[in-house]
Design an enzyme around this catalytic site. Structure first.
Site, PDB file in Angstrom:
ATOM      1  N   PHE A  15     -10.237  17.732  67.920  1.00  0.00           N
ATOM      2  CA  PHE A  15     -11.032  16.542  67.653  1.00  0.00           C
ATOM      3  C   PHE A  15     -11.112  16.237  66.164  1.00  0.00           C
ATOM      4  CE2 PHE A  15     -15.325  14.808  66.701  1.00  0.00           C
ATOM      5  CZ  PHE A  15     -15.131  13.559  67.230  1.00  0.00           C
ATOM      6  N   ASN A  51      -9.472  24.687  70.393  1.00  0.00           N
ATOM      7  CA  ASN A  51      -8.689  24.324  69.221  1.00  0.00           C
ATOM      8  C   ASN A  51      -9.490  24.509  67.943  1.00  0.00           C
ATOM      9  OD1 ASN A  51      -6.923  23.146  67.317  1.00  0.00           O
ATOM     10  ND2 ASN A  51      -6.095  21.763  68.843  1.00  0.00           N
ATOM     11  N   ASP A  52     -10.335  23.544  67.595  1.00  0.00           N
ATOM     12  CA  ASP A  52     -11.049  23.596  66.317  1.00  0.00           C
ATOM     13  C   ASP A  52     -11.938  24.830  66.187  1.00  0.00           C
ATOM     14  OD1 ASP A  52      -9.927  21.195  65.422  1.00  0.00           O
ATOM     15  OD2 ASP A  52     -11.457  20.014  66.455  1.00  0.00           O
ATOM     16  N   VAL A  53     -12.467  25.334  67.298  1.00  0.00           N
ATOM     17  CA  VAL A  53     -13.408  26.463  67.230  1.00  0.00           C
ATOM     18  C   VAL A  53     -12.711  27.777  66.928  1.00  0.00           C
ATOM     19  CG1 VAL A  53     -15.078  25.356  68.759  1.00  0.00           C
ATOM     20  CG2 VAL A  53     -13.322  26.847  69.733  1.00  0.00           C
TER      21      VAL A  53
END
Length: 463
Positions: free
Chosen positions: A429, A389-391
């Site tokens: 996150f 997700n965030d990466v």
């Protein structure tokens, strides 16, 4: 025969093997061999130590070897790959505890002496106690977060001030014990402060910052071992502990750079403390994601020239790495060029994705770091994001006001097509919505990674 000379040569050889093993651990291709080389070095150091010391009774040593070997073998065979970060955290904790117990035993040995300890011995004992105790309790808090018992960052008023005062009190107690006659009460207080400090400095750290924390605690366990080496006057332990401590700090720095955050921000920023847990949190507004089904995605992948796969923690949770390897093999059999883009903090410990894919026998030559894959990703036909997700969030690159601004990402949005395998549109996150999900060239394939990839395998076989 100069027996001492052979002991020193054995220690020297073990130190060389430690360094060679550590060097080989820097590459997935040589990591297994490096692990074996370092293990042989440690075995040599242990044997040399047992021969060097005048041991009256080997009974407890044999019992410890048997119990430890059996426990290690059982854990190696039964612990799942998703639980590997937790096991590493436990190992770090036990390493810190062992060093702390060595320091405590040496202090007890001098108990009742009317004189203070020799300065060098006193400093070594207090350092081993402080670092070992902090590492032990902090590692088990990290274990709890990785296991999901308390994943969110926990904060309370004046937390940093209280932790600072607690650390100052622990240091003051250590100094007092170095310059004062040996006595039990002060040492028990120091050990208690170290254990409490380990808990309090770890609870403000969120679960997804654990790659940094695991690396840092690993460094602490090495420093504690090095302190124990000074306590025992054992050069092999001093060298091996220093190597672990230094490499852990270097790895911690690499992890921080991969998130574009300072170590202080990770340790004290309570990042993720307020991350929302509800579905589609982060106000996606009127944006609509474009779903895709297994048949259409199989067509897209099966007739592509190049595919880049970006694995994330969702892949580990679903234990879908073997299915993913099967899908990649099918695509390669059709002439598709398949590569894997590995983000340093994708997972719950450093190298988590590398280890996960290695378990599925993914060739090392297909694993690429982000600085190697990003320059060519605009030429990729399909980028497949599995449980990350965030990466891969473009906001890190495009939005200077984003919480993750400046964090290096895998730039999958630049591929001709991007497909995200994910259970829902929930944020990562960082607690912010991923704009990648709503781009015109992105398709969402909803569902568990294991089932989704199994469906894809079936459809690709049917092409």
């Amino acid at each position: 025969m100069n027996f001492d000379l052979y002991i020193w040569l054995a220690y020297l050889l073990s130190a060389v093997l430690f360094i060679l093993g550590l060097k080989q651990l820097s590459s997935p291709e040589t990591a297994r061999r490096g692990n074996r080389v370092a293990a042989i070095g440690m075995l040599l150091a242990v044997v040399a130590t047992l021969l060097d010391r005048q041991i009256i009774d080997f009974s407890w040593i044999v019992i410890g070897l048997v119990v430890g070997a059996l426990t290690g073998a059982i854990m190696a065979r039964t612990v799942k790959m998703t639980a590997m970060p937790q096991m590493v955290a436990v190992f770090n904790g036990f390493g810190g505890a062992a060093s702390g117990l060595v320091a405590a035993a040496e202090y007890v040995r001098h108990m009742g002496s009317p004189e203070p300890l020799a300065m060098d011995l006193g400093i070594s004992i207090m350092a081993g106690t402080l670092i070992g105790g902090l590492t032990f309790s902090g590692s088990f808090v990290a274990f709890a977060k990785l296991q999901g018992f308390a994943e969110k960052a926990a904060t309370y008023p004046l937390q940093k001030t209280f932790n600072f005062l607690l650390a100052a009190a622990a240091l003051a107690a250590a100094v007092y014990l170095v310059v004062s006659p040996v006595e039990a009460n002060g040492y028990v207080i120091l050990a208690g402060l170290a254990l409490i400090l380990g808990i309090l400095v770890t609870i403000p750290i969120g679960g997804a910052d654990m790659p940094v924390v695991v690396a840092l605690l690993n460094s602490y366990s090495g420093l504690a071992a090095s302190a124990a080496g000074f306590v025992l006057s054992n050069n092999a332990l001093i060298i091996s502990g220093a190597l672990v401590g230094a490499s852990g700090l270097i790895l911690t720095n690499i992890m921080c750079r991969a998130m574009n955050r300072s170590l202080a921000n990770v340790l004290f920023g309570a990042f993720g403390a307020g991350a929302p847990a509800g579905p589609a949190a982060g106000a996606a507004g009127e944006q609509v994601a474009n779903p895709i089904d297994a048949e259409d995605l199989a067509m897209m992948l099966g007739y592509a020239r190049s595919v880049v796969i970006v694995p994330g923690y969702g892949l580990a949770v679903a234990q879908a790495q073997h299915r993913l390897r099967e899908l990649a093999d099918l695509l390669e059999a059709r002439g598709v060029d398949v590569k894997y883009a590995i983000h340093p903090v994708a997972g719950r410990m450093p190298g988590h994705m590398n280890v996960l894919l290695a378990e599925a026998n993914v060739p090392y030559t297909e694993l690429y770091e982000i600085e190697d894959i990003n320059p060519d990703i605009s030429n990729v036909d399909v980028a497949v994001v599995v449980g990350a997700n965030d990466v891969v969030n473009p906001a890190a690159r495009d939005d200077p006001n984003s919480d993750i601004a400046g964090m290096p990402i895998v730039e999958v949005d630049k591929a001709h097509h991007c497909v995200v395998l994910k259970r829902s549109l929930n944020p990562g996150f960082a607690g912010i919505q991923n704009q990648l999900f709503f781009l015109p060239n992105t398709r969402m394939f909803f569902g568990s990674a294991e089932k989704s990839i199994a469906d894809l395998v079936h459809e690709v076989k049917a092409l």
